[in-house]
Design an enzyme around this catalytic site. Structure first.
Site, PDB file in Angstrom:
ATOM      1  N   GLN A 115       1.025  -1.058   0.159  1.00 35.57           N
ATOM      2  CA  GLN A 115       0.016   0.104   0.011  1.00 35.57           C
ATOM      3  C   GLN A 115       0.854   1.291  -0.145  1.00 35.57           C
ATOM      4  O   GLN A 115       0.880   1.897   0.917  1.00 35.57           O
ATOM      5  CB  GLN A 115      -0.943  -0.101   1.263  1.00 35.57           C
ATOM      6  CG  GLN A 115      -1.791   1.126   1.384  1.00 35.57           C
ATOM      7  CD  GLN A 115      -3.088   1.005   0.468  1.00 35.57           C
ATOM      8  OE1 GLN A 115      -3.769  -0.208   0.603  1.00 35.57           O
ATOM      9  NE2 GLN A 115      -3.226   2.017  -0.419  1.00 35.57           N
ATOM     10  N   PHE A 116       1.462   1.477  -1.196  1.00 27.61           N
ATOM     11  CA  PHE A 116       2.248   2.889  -1.263  1.00 27.61           C
ATOM     12  C   PHE A 116       1.534   4.047  -0.822  1.00 27.61           C
ATOM     13  O   PHE A 116       2.325   5.073  -0.454  1.00 27.61           O
ATOM     14  CB  PHE A 116       2.896   2.877  -2.443  1.00 27.61           C
ATOM     15  CG  PHE A 116       2.150   3.568  -3.507  1.00 27.61           C
ATOM     16  CD1 PHE A 116       2.129   4.985  -3.847  1.00 27.61           C
ATOM     17  CD2 PHE A 116       1.138   2.831  -4.357  1.00 27.61           C
ATOM     18  CE1 PHE A 116       1.392   5.510  -4.887  1.00 27.61           C
ATOM     19  CE2 PHE A 116       0.454   3.692  -5.129  1.00 27.61           C
ATOM     20  CZ  PHE A 116       0.512   5.108  -5.387  1.00 27.61           C
ATOM     21  N   THR A 117       0.154   4.039  -0.902  1.00 28.95           N
ATOM     22  CA  THR A 117      -0.308   5.228  -0.691  1.00 28.95           C
ATOM     23  C   THR A 117      -0.224   5.544   0.983  1.00 28.95           C
ATOM     24  O   THR A 117      -0.338   6.806   1.315  1.00 28.95           O
ATOM     25  CB  THR A 117      -1.768   5.056  -1.139  1.00 28.95           C
ATOM     26  OG1 THR A 117      -2.369   4.303  -0.148  1.00 28.95           O
ATOM     27  CG2 THR A 117      -1.865   5.098  -2.311  1.00 28.95           C
TER      28      THR A 117
END
Length: 147
Positions: free
Chosen positions: A78-80
């Protein structure tokens, strides 16, 4: 490294309409890899997550870990989580690690969780996924290895 944890009764992740990972009782980990993260972050976070006492004992008190209850884990990249929303209206992703490094760290985290005896399902790195979570409690915690 940032991890958003949710205690779940069940969870599933799908990509392109197909289920790619599914668990029963356990923890969903949304994992964000940031610039400067190291294998020390992986080791610390894996140890923390599997031993965090967030499951109810016989008295209804959060006193048991994932290992204690024999739970499973679903880990989704989940890079966000590394997004910076302080300026403007569009998040900046400059804090997120480069995809190649982030995927390497994501896979190492999964490996470390499995070494600890936890069954780990996963999403598909960089895929557009649908994550179906039945948050139990609800119990949701944010862990940042840099804080």
């Amino acid at each position: 490294m940032k991890a958003l944890l949710q205690r779940v009764s069940r969870a599933r992740v799908s990509a392109a309409g197909e289920t790619v990972g599914e668990i029963g009782r356990g923890i969903v980990v949304l994992l964000g890899v940031a610039h400067g993260d190291t294998e020390r972050d992986i080791d610390w976070l894996a140890e923390k997550v599997v031993n965090l006492r967030i499951f109810d004992d016989e008295n209804g008190k959060m006193n048991l870990s994932l290992l204690d209850v024999g739970g499973e884990m679903l880990i989704v990249s989940q890079f966000t989580l590394c997004g910076d929303c302080r300026k403007g209206r569009r998040p900046s992703w400059t804090g997120a690690a480069a995809p190649e490094f982030a995927n390497e760290m994501y896979l190492k985290f999964i490996e470390e969780i499995e070494k600890k005896g936890v069954s780990a399902a996963r999403g598909i790195f960089q895929a557009n996924m649908l994550v179906d979570i039945s948050n139990d409690g609800p119990v949701t915690l944010m862990i940042d290895t840099k804080e």
